[in-house]
Design a protein around this motif. Structure first.
Motif, PDB file in Angstrom:
ATOM      1  N   ARG A  84       0.832  -1.200   0.000  1.00 56.48           N
ATOM      2  CA  ARG A  84       0.000   0.000   0.000  1.00 56.48           C
ATOM      3  C   ARG A  84       0.870   1.255   0.000  1.00 56.48           C
ATOM      4  NH1 ARG A  84      -2.993   0.215   5.062  1.00 56.48           N
ATOM      5  NH2 ARG A  84      -3.380  -1.965   4.555  1.00 56.48           N
ATOM      6  N   GLU A  85       1.948   1.274   0.782  1.00 54.88           N
ATOM      7  CA  GLU A  85       2.840   2.439   0.828  1.00 54.88           C
ATOM      8  C   GLU A  85       3.583   2.625  -0.494  1.00 54.88           C
ATOM      9  OE1 GLU A  85       3.546   4.913   3.037  1.00 54.88           O
ATOM     10  OE2 GLU A  85       1.810   4.207   4.150  1.00 54.88           O
ATOM     11  N   ILE A  86       4.018   1.511  -1.095  1.00 51.33           N
ATOM     12  CA  ILE A  86       4.768   1.599  -2.355  1.00 51.33           C
ATOM     13  C   ILE A  86       3.866   2.034  -3.494  1.00 51.33           C
ATOM     14  CG2 ILE A  86       6.022   0.205  -4.063  1.00 51.33           C
ATOM     15  CD1 ILE A  86       7.084  -1.437  -1.701  1.00 51.33           C
ATOM     16  N   SER A  87       2.618   1.584  -3.510  1.00 56.01           N
ATOM     17  CA  SER A  87       1.721   1.899  -4.629  1.00 56.01           C
ATOM     18  C   SER A  87       1.187   3.323  -4.586  1.00 56.01           C
ATOM     19  CB  SER A  87       0.554   0.908  -4.647  1.00 56.01           C
ATOM     20  OG  SER A  87      -0.247   1.100  -3.495  1.00 56.01           O
ATOM     21  N   LYS A  88       1.389   4.050  -3.508  1.00 59.81           N
ATOM     22  CA  LYS A  88       0.941   5.446  -3.450  1.00 59.81           C
ATOM     23  C   LYS A  88       1.682   6.249  -4.504  1.00 59.81           C
ATOM     24  CE  LYS A  88      -0.297   5.951   1.414  1.00 59.81           C
ATOM     25  NZ  LYS A  88       0.052   6.608   2.662  1.00 59.81           N
ATOM     26  N   GLU A  89       1.072   7.331  -4.930  1.00 56.46           N
ATOM     27  CA  GLU A  89       1.738   8.215  -5.880  1.00 56.46           C
ATOM     28  C   GLU A  89       2.965   8.807  -5.190  1.00 56.46           C
ATOM     29  OE1 GLU A  89       1.005   8.681  -9.114  1.00 56.46           O
ATOM     30  OE2 GLU A  89      -0.387   7.048  -8.813  1.00 56.46           O
ATOM     31  N   LYS A  90       3.371   9.939  -5.536  1.00 54.00           N
ATOM     32  CA  LYS A  90       4.540  10.558  -4.913  1.00 54.00           C
ATOM     33  C   LYS A  90       4.118  11.221  -3.606  1.00 54.00           C
ATOM     34  CE  LYS A  90       8.456  13.344  -6.146  1.00 54.00           C
ATOM     35  NZ  LYS A  90       9.057  14.191  -7.159  1.00 54.00           N
ATOM     36  N   PRO A  91       4.848  11.010  -2.539  1.00 53.97           N
ATOM     37  CA  PRO A  91       4.476  11.675  -1.286  1.00 53.97           C
ATOM     38  C   PRO A  91       4.684  13.180  -1.390  1.00 53.97           C
ATOM     39  CG  PRO A  91       6.529  10.466  -1.011  1.00 53.97           C
ATOM     40  CD  PRO A  91       6.005  10.144  -2.381  1.00 53.97           C
ATOM     41  N   THR A  92       3.926  13.911  -0.633  1.00 51.76           N
ATOM     42  CA  THR A  92       4.029  15.368  -0.684  1.00 51.76           C
ATOM     43  C   THR A  92       5.325  15.800  -0.016  1.00 51.76           C
ATOM     44  OG1 THR A  92       2.807  15.508   1.356  1.00 51.76           O
ATOM     45  CG2 THR A  92       1.534  15.683  -0.672  1.00 51.76           C
ATOM     46  N   PRO A  93       6.121  16.655  -0.668  1.00 57.70           N
ATOM     47  CA  PRO A  93       7.389  17.092  -0.068  1.00 57.70           C
ATOM     48  C   PRO A  93       7.139  18.058   1.086  1.00 57.70           C
ATOM     49  CG  PRO A  93       7.055  18.219  -2.141  1.00 57.70           C
ATOM     50  CD  PRO A  93       5.922  17.230  -1.997  1.00 57.70           C
ATOM     51  N   ALA A  94       8.104  18.144   1.954  1.00 55.69           N
ATOM     52  CA  ALA A  94       8.024  19.074   3.074  1.00 55.69           C
ATOM     53  C   ALA A  94       8.169  20.495   2.556  1.00 55.69           C
ATOM     54  CB  ALA A  94       9.135  18.770   4.072  1.00 55.69           C
ATOM     55  N   PRO A  95       7.570  21.471   3.224  1.00 55.61           N
ATOM     56  CA  PRO A  95       7.695  22.864   2.747  1.00 55.61           C
ATOM     57  C   PRO A  95       9.140  23.344   2.850  1.00 55.61           C
ATOM     58  CG  PRO A  95       6.574  22.775   4.873  1.00 55.61           C
ATOM     59  CD  PRO A  95       6.749  21.370   4.410  1.00 55.61           C
ATOM     60  N   ARG A  96       9.567  24.092   1.867  1.00 51.66           N
ATOM     61  CA  ARG A  96      10.951  24.568   1.808  1.00 51.66           C
ATOM     62  C   ARG A  96      11.103  25.873   2.567  1.00 51.66           C
ATOM     63  NH1 ARG A  96      14.902  22.263  -1.375  1.00 51.66           N
ATOM     64  NH2 ARG A  96      14.074  20.596  -2.609  1.00 51.66           N
ATOM     65  N   HIS A  97      12.293  26.086   3.065  1.00 49.37           N
ATOM     66  CA  HIS A  97      12.619  27.325   3.733  1.00 49.37           C
ATOM     67  C   HIS A  97      12.809  28.399   2.678  1.00 49.37           C
ATOM     68  CE1 HIS A  97      14.938  30.068   6.370  1.00 49.37           C
ATOM     69  NE2 HIS A  97      14.184  29.537   7.300  1.00 49.37           N
ATOM     70  N   ARG A  98      12.564  29.657   3.024  1.00 49.72           N
ATOM     71  CA  ARG A  98      12.608  30.703   1.997  1.00 49.72           C
ATOM     72  C   ARG A  98      14.022  30.947   1.458  1.00 49.72           C
ATOM     73  NH1 ARG A  98      10.838  33.648   6.585  1.00 49.72           N
ATOM     74  NH2 ARG A  98      12.589  34.690   7.553  1.00 49.72           N
ATOM     75  N   THR A  99      15.089  30.591   2.202  1.00 48.36           N
ATOM     76  CA  THR A  99      16.435  30.757   1.662  1.00 48.36           C
ATOM     77  C   THR A  99      16.714  29.738   0.563  1.00 48.36           C
ATOM     78  OG1 THR A  99      17.322  29.313   3.381  1.00 48.36           O
ATOM     79  CG2 THR A  99      17.388  31.683   3.796  1.00 48.36           C
ATOM     80  N   ALA A 100      15.975  28.651   0.538  1.00 47.20           N
ATOM     81  CA  ALA A 100      16.164  27.654  -0.509  1.00 47.20           C
ATOM     82  C   ALA A 100      15.621  28.153  -1.845  1.00 47.20           C
ATOM     83  CB  ALA A 100      15.487  26.355  -0.122  1.00 47.20           C
ATOM     84  N   ARG A 101      14.816  29.191  -1.847  1.00 44.72           N
ATOM     85  CA  ARG A 101      14.259  29.734  -3.084  1.00 44.72           C
ATOM     86  C   ARG A 101      15.275  30.568  -3.849  1.00 44.72           C
ATOM     87  NH1 ARG A 101       8.919  31.547  -0.009  1.00 44.72           N
ATOM     88  NH2 ARG A 101       8.084  29.483   0.334  1.00 44.72           N
TER      89      ARG A 101
END
Length: 179
Positions: free
Chosen positions: A20-37
């Motif tokens: 069930r975990e493997i068949s899920k689509e892509k997991p949602t990524p964690a929110p990025r810090h604004r310096t990463a932008r």
């Protein structure tokens, strides 16, 4: 016992949960810090142009700089790191009788070995008139103040053997009964 029970619940339906975990689509990524932008800003053409542009004044200053480096001279260590004693100590031979095999042979002046300490304490205890603090200090190359404190605070043990009569008297005594 408790480990077996928890293991059963932990391993229950493991394969289905894993599929069930493997068949899920892509997991949602964690929110990025604004310096990463800032990485997205580096893709802009203005920033790339600024980075690649050569500044003539800085280039002229850079040409004036001359760096020369030399290795420090190699130091040779004498004796492979062995340390020499800072001062030479005077040694004396120990004054031992029949216990010579048990102790060290030479001792620095101003110090005594353990066997010598026991010997001089015993001599002073048996014959205090002959073995005075002054004579011991002269004999063993010690300071008079240290010898007097040694004789005052250290006393060798004595073995006392009780006669058999008193031993029987002590063990045969019975407590009196109160009436």
């Amino acid at each position: 016992m408790g480990g077996r029970v928890t293991r059963v619940f932990r391993n229950f339906n493991v394969e289905n949960r894993a599929r069930r975990e493997i068949s899920k689509e892509k997991p949602t990524p964690a929110p990025r810090h604004r310096t990463a932008r800032l990485d997205t800003m580096a893709d802009s053409p203005e920033i790339k142009e600024e980075v690649l542009r050569k500044d003539d004044t800085f280039l002229a200053l850079l040409k004036d700089v001359y760096v020369e480096s030399r290795d420090p001279p190699v130091r040779v260590k004498d004796g492979g790191g062995e340390r020499l004693p800072s001062k030479q100590q005077e040694k004396r031979l120990t004054k031992l009788g029949h216990l010579e095999a048990l102790d060290v042979k030479t001792v620095p002046k101003g110090k005594i070995s353990l066997v010598e300490a026991l010997t001089l304490l015993n001599n002073h205890k048996l014959q205090p008139q002959i073995w005075t603090a002054e004579k011991i200090a002269a004999e063993y190359s010690l300071e008079l103040k240290e010898v007097s404190s040694l004789l005052e605070f250290f006393i060798p043990f004595t073995v006392q053997e009780f006669p058999k009569e008193t031993r029987k008297a002590i063990t045969s005594s019975k407590p009196k009964k109160l009436t």
